[in-house]
Design a protein around this motif. Sequence first.
Motif, PDB file in Angstrom:
ATOM      1  N   PHE A   1       0.275 119.701  67.498  1.00  0.00           N
ATOM      2  CA  PHE A   1       1.466 120.471  67.877  1.00  0.00           C
ATOM      3  C   PHE A   1       1.044 121.728  68.621  1.00  0.00           C
ATOM      4  CE2 PHE A   1       5.493 122.536  67.557  1.00  0.00           C
ATOM      5  CZ  PHE A   1       6.424 121.548  67.247  1.00  0.00           C
ATOM      6  N   GLY A   2       1.680 121.992  69.762  1.00  0.00           N
ATOM      7  CA  GLY A   2       1.381 123.197  70.529  1.00  0.00           C
ATOM      8  C   GLY A   2       2.044 124.427  69.926  1.00  0.00           C
ATOM      9  N   ALA A   3       1.276 125.485  69.750  1.00  0.00           N
ATOM     10  CA  ALA A   3       1.816 126.710  69.156  1.00  0.00           C
ATOM     11  C   ALA A   3       2.879 127.356  70.029  1.00  0.00           C
ATOM     12  CB  ALA A   3       0.682 127.710  68.895  1.00  0.00           C
ATOM     13  N   GLU A   4       2.843 127.080  71.338  1.00  0.00           N
ATOM     14  CA  GLU A   4       3.820 127.660  72.272  1.00  0.00           C
ATOM     15  C   GLU A   4       4.791 126.604  72.782  1.00  0.00           C
ATOM     16  OE1 GLU A   4       3.860 130.888  72.537  1.00  0.00           O
ATOM     17  OE2 GLU A   4       2.037 131.028  71.310  1.00  0.00           O
ATOM     18  N   ASP A   5       5.026 125.598  71.994  1.00  0.00           N
ATOM     19  CA  ASP A   5       5.965 124.524  72.364  1.00  0.00           C
ATOM     20  C   ASP A   5       7.359 125.110  72.545  1.00  0.00           C
ATOM     21  OD1 ASP A   5       7.644 122.214  72.392  1.00  0.00           O
ATOM     22  OD2 ASP A   5       6.169 121.104  71.214  1.00  0.00           O
ATOM     23  N   GLU A   6       7.986 124.844  73.694  1.00  0.00           N
ATOM     24  CA  GLU A   6       9.336 125.334  73.968  1.00  0.00           C
ATOM     25  C   GLU A   6      10.370 124.215  73.885  1.00  0.00           C
ATOM     26  OE1 GLU A   6       9.381 127.475  77.654  1.00  0.00           O
ATOM     27  OE2 GLU A   6       8.341 129.210  76.778  1.00  0.00           O
ATOM     28  N   SER A   7       9.947 123.015  73.496  1.00  0.00           N
ATOM     29  CA  SER A   7      10.875 121.907  73.305  1.00  0.00           C
ATOM     30  C   SER A   7      11.162 121.677  71.830  1.00  0.00           C
ATOM     31  CB  SER A   7      10.302 120.623  73.915  1.00  0.00           C
ATOM     32  OG  SER A   7      10.144 120.747  75.313  1.00  0.00           O
ATOM     33  N   VAL A   8      10.153 121.864  71.002  1.00  0.00           N
ATOM     34  CA  VAL A   8      10.290 121.794  69.544  1.00  0.00           C
ATOM     35  C   VAL A   8       9.600 123.040  68.993  1.00  0.00           C
ATOM     36  CG1 VAL A   8       9.890 120.441  67.460  1.00  0.00           C
ATOM     37  CG2 VAL A   8      10.160 119.282  69.662  1.00  0.00           C
TER      38      VAL A   8
ATOM     39  N   VAL B   1       0.286  99.240  58.984  1.00  0.00           N
ATOM     40  CA  VAL B   1      -0.075 100.426  59.781  1.00  0.00           C
ATOM     41  C   VAL B   1      -1.074 101.253  58.985  1.00  0.00           C
ATOM     42  CG1 VAL B   1       0.775 102.584  60.756  1.00  0.00           C
ATOM     43  CG2 VAL B   1       2.115 100.494  61.022  1.00  0.00           C
ATOM     44  N   ASP B   2      -2.294 101.375  59.522  1.00  0.00           N
ATOM     45  CA  ASP B   2      -3.327 102.080  58.764  1.00  0.00           C
ATOM     46  C   ASP B   2      -3.335 103.580  59.009  1.00  0.00           C
ATOM     47  OD1 ASP B   2      -4.239 101.909  61.364  1.00  0.00           O
ATOM     48  OD2 ASP B   2      -6.269 101.256  60.833  1.00  0.00           O
ATOM     49  N   ARG B   3      -2.916 104.011  60.199  1.00  0.00           N
ATOM     50  CA  ARG B   3      -2.897 105.436  60.530  1.00  0.00           C
ATOM     51  C   ARG B   3      -1.774 105.716  61.520  1.00  0.00           C
ATOM     52  NH1 ARG B   3      -8.407 108.575  59.969  1.00  0.00           N
ATOM     53  NH2 ARG B   3      -9.364 107.341  58.332  1.00  0.00           N
ATOM     54  N   VAL B   4      -1.355 106.992  61.549  1.00  0.00           N
ATOM     55  CA  VAL B   4      -0.312 107.412  62.480  1.00  0.00           C
ATOM     56  C   VAL B   4      -0.761 108.707  63.149  1.00  0.00           C
ATOM     57  CG1 VAL B   4       2.119 108.038  62.779  1.00  0.00           C
ATOM     58  CG2 VAL B   4       1.467 106.405  60.998  1.00  0.00           C
ATOM     59  N   VAL B   5      -0.595 108.776  64.475  1.00  0.00           N
ATOM     60  CA  VAL B   5      -0.855 109.996  65.232  1.00  0.00           C
ATOM     61  C   VAL B   5       0.464 110.451  65.843  1.00  0.00           C
ATOM     62  CG1 VAL B   5      -2.150 111.066  67.110  1.00  0.00           C
ATOM     63  CG2 VAL B   5      -3.209 109.237  65.764  1.00  0.00           C
ATOM     64  N   VAL B   6       0.806 111.722  65.626  1.00  0.00           N
ATOM     65  CA  VAL B   6       2.065 112.288  66.104  1.00  0.00           C
ATOM     66  C   VAL B   6       1.754 113.494  66.992  1.00  0.00           C
ATOM     67  CG1 VAL B   6       4.193 113.457  65.415  1.00  0.00           C
ATOM     68  CG2 VAL B   6       3.340 111.517  64.073  1.00  0.00           C
ATOM     69  N   VAL B   7       2.428 113.584  68.131  1.00  0.00           N
ATOM     70  CA  VAL B   7       2.269 114.735  69.027  1.00  0.00           C
ATOM     71  C   VAL B   7       3.641 115.352  69.293  1.00  0.00           C
ATOM     72  CG1 VAL B   7       1.542 115.532  71.309  1.00  0.00           C
ATOM     73  CG2 VAL B   7       0.234 113.738  70.142  1.00  0.00           C
ATOM     74  N   GLY B   8       3.779 116.644  69.034  1.00  0.00           N
ATOM     75  CA  GLY B   8       4.998 117.370  69.408  1.00  0.00           C
ATOM     76  C   GLY B   8       6.221 117.032  68.597  1.00  0.00           C
ATOM     77  N   SER B   9       6.042 116.639  67.336  1.00  0.00           N
ATOM     78  CA  SER B   9       7.165 116.349  66.454  1.00  0.00           C
ATOM     79  C   SER B   9       6.812 116.878  65.076  1.00  0.00           C
ATOM     80  CB  SER B   9       7.424 114.833  66.395  1.00  0.00           C
ATOM     81  OG  SER B   9       8.494 114.532  65.530  1.00  0.00           O
ATOM     82  N   GLY B  10       7.745 117.623  64.464  1.00  0.00           N
ATOM     83  CA  GLY B  10       7.439 118.277  63.204  1.00  0.00           C
ATOM     84  C   GLY B  10       8.244 117.767  62.035  1.00  0.00           C
TER      85      GLY B  10
ATOM     86  N   LEU C   1      -2.442 119.874  62.989  1.00  0.00           N
ATOM     87  CA  LEU C   1      -3.240 120.744  63.853  1.00  0.00           C
ATOM     88  C   LEU C   1      -2.316 121.454  64.825  1.00  0.00           C
ATOM     89  CD1 LEU C   1      -5.836 121.863  65.063  1.00  0.00           C
ATOM     90  CD2 LEU C   1      -6.036 119.773  66.418  1.00  0.00           C
ATOM     91  N   ILE C   2      -2.168 122.755  64.662  1.00  0.00           N
ATOM     92  CA  ILE C   2      -1.372 123.568  65.580  1.00  0.00           C
ATOM     93  C   ILE C   2      -2.329 124.162  66.605  1.00  0.00           C
ATOM     94  CG2 ILE C   2       0.159 125.553  65.803  1.00  0.00           C
ATOM     95  CD1 ILE C   2       1.127 124.988  62.960  1.00  0.00           C
ATOM     96  N   VAL C   3      -2.165 123.783  67.867  1.00  0.00           N
ATOM     97  CA  VAL C   3      -3.114 124.143  68.918  1.00  0.00           C
ATOM     98  C   VAL C   3      -2.707 125.478  69.538  1.00  0.00           C
ATOM     99  CG1 VAL C   3      -4.232 123.374  71.033  1.00  0.00           C
ATOM    100  CG2 VAL C   3      -3.425 121.671  69.370  1.00  0.00           C
ATOM    101  N   PRO C   4      -3.516 126.523  69.389  1.00  0.00           N
ATOM    102  CA  PRO C   4      -3.157 127.848  69.919  1.00  0.00           C
ATOM    103  C   PRO C   4      -2.885 127.816  71.419  1.00  0.00           C
ATOM    104  CG  PRO C   4      -5.072 127.997  68.473  1.00  0.00           C
ATOM    105  CD  PRO C   4      -4.821 126.533  68.709  1.00  0.00           C
ATOM    106  N   GLY C   5      -1.786 128.447  71.828  1.00  0.00           N
ATOM    107  CA  GLY C   5      -1.465 128.596  73.238  1.00  0.00           C
ATOM    108  C   GLY C   5      -0.970 127.361  73.945  1.00  0.00           C
ATOM    109  N   ALA C   6      -0.899 126.231  73.259  1.00  0.00           N
ATOM    110  CA  ALA C   6      -0.532 124.969  73.918  1.00  0.00           C
ATOM    111  C   ALA C   6       0.975 124.764  73.932  1.00  0.00           C
ATOM    112  CB  ALA C   6      -1.207 123.796  73.222  1.00  0.00           C
ATOM    113  N   ASP C   7       1.460 124.045  74.952  1.00  0.00           N
ATOM    114  CA  ASP C   7       2.884 123.745  75.066  1.00  0.00           C
ATOM    115  C   ASP C   7       3.181 122.359  74.491  1.00  0.00           C
ATOM    116  OD1 ASP C   7       2.004 121.934  76.986  1.00  0.00           O
ATOM    117  OD2 ASP C   7       2.841 123.025  78.691  1.00  0.00           O
TER     118      ASP C   7
END
Length: 230
Positions: free
Chosen positions: A160-167, A81-90, A190-196
Amino acid sequence: METSYTVYAVQKPGVADSDLGLLCSDAFHRASTAPAILARNRTALAWLKQGAQAGPVTLFGVSEGGGIAVALAAEVGAKTVDRVVVVGSGGMPLRESLRLLARRGTLPIDVEAAFAEVAADPASISRTVFGHSHAYWSSFLDVDPLPLYRRARMPILVLFGAEDESVPVESARHLQEAMAAEGRNDVSVLIVPGADHALRRGGHDLKPQLLWQVGRWLKGGSAPDGSRRL
């Protein structure tokens, strides 16, 4: 310059074509635990490496799949595995994240009562809390993502969404701070301002723009602008 990608998605078993999603089957619940999901993805990666993909692959994990992607990458190493992309998990265990959401008033349940209920019957697939079986919760609640990130020695990009209500966004910040303290410049958050949780903001889907930036990163470019800003 555009680049084409072949994407393989691993689905959970136990879902029939006619299912409306109103009730999960026992087969689904049995397959929906951290060890089972990791094993399924491990098998899929082995199949991929045996024929469809000669070189290293990139893992892409969303929400619960983010932790699974990092765990699998840590297990197989950078040659596979050369790279990993993660969305919505910290970087926080799920139990801590749920407690933060509960204190914020985001969750419509008593999380401490839910934790106690799961602990009383941790292996049950028939008893559920918040839509998931006790077996699911007991397998995920106390998994600490940080050791997995430490073992995964390849570039990792976390959106990661700055306004995430799941995590809670604190989970992303926890990861960001921990990796920075260890000098892991190959882990970009990357924390995305205003994103869920789904990377939407004000009804607008930000994923096309963000995925374009991810594509540049996958081709060896730098992480998206602002990847280290809170």
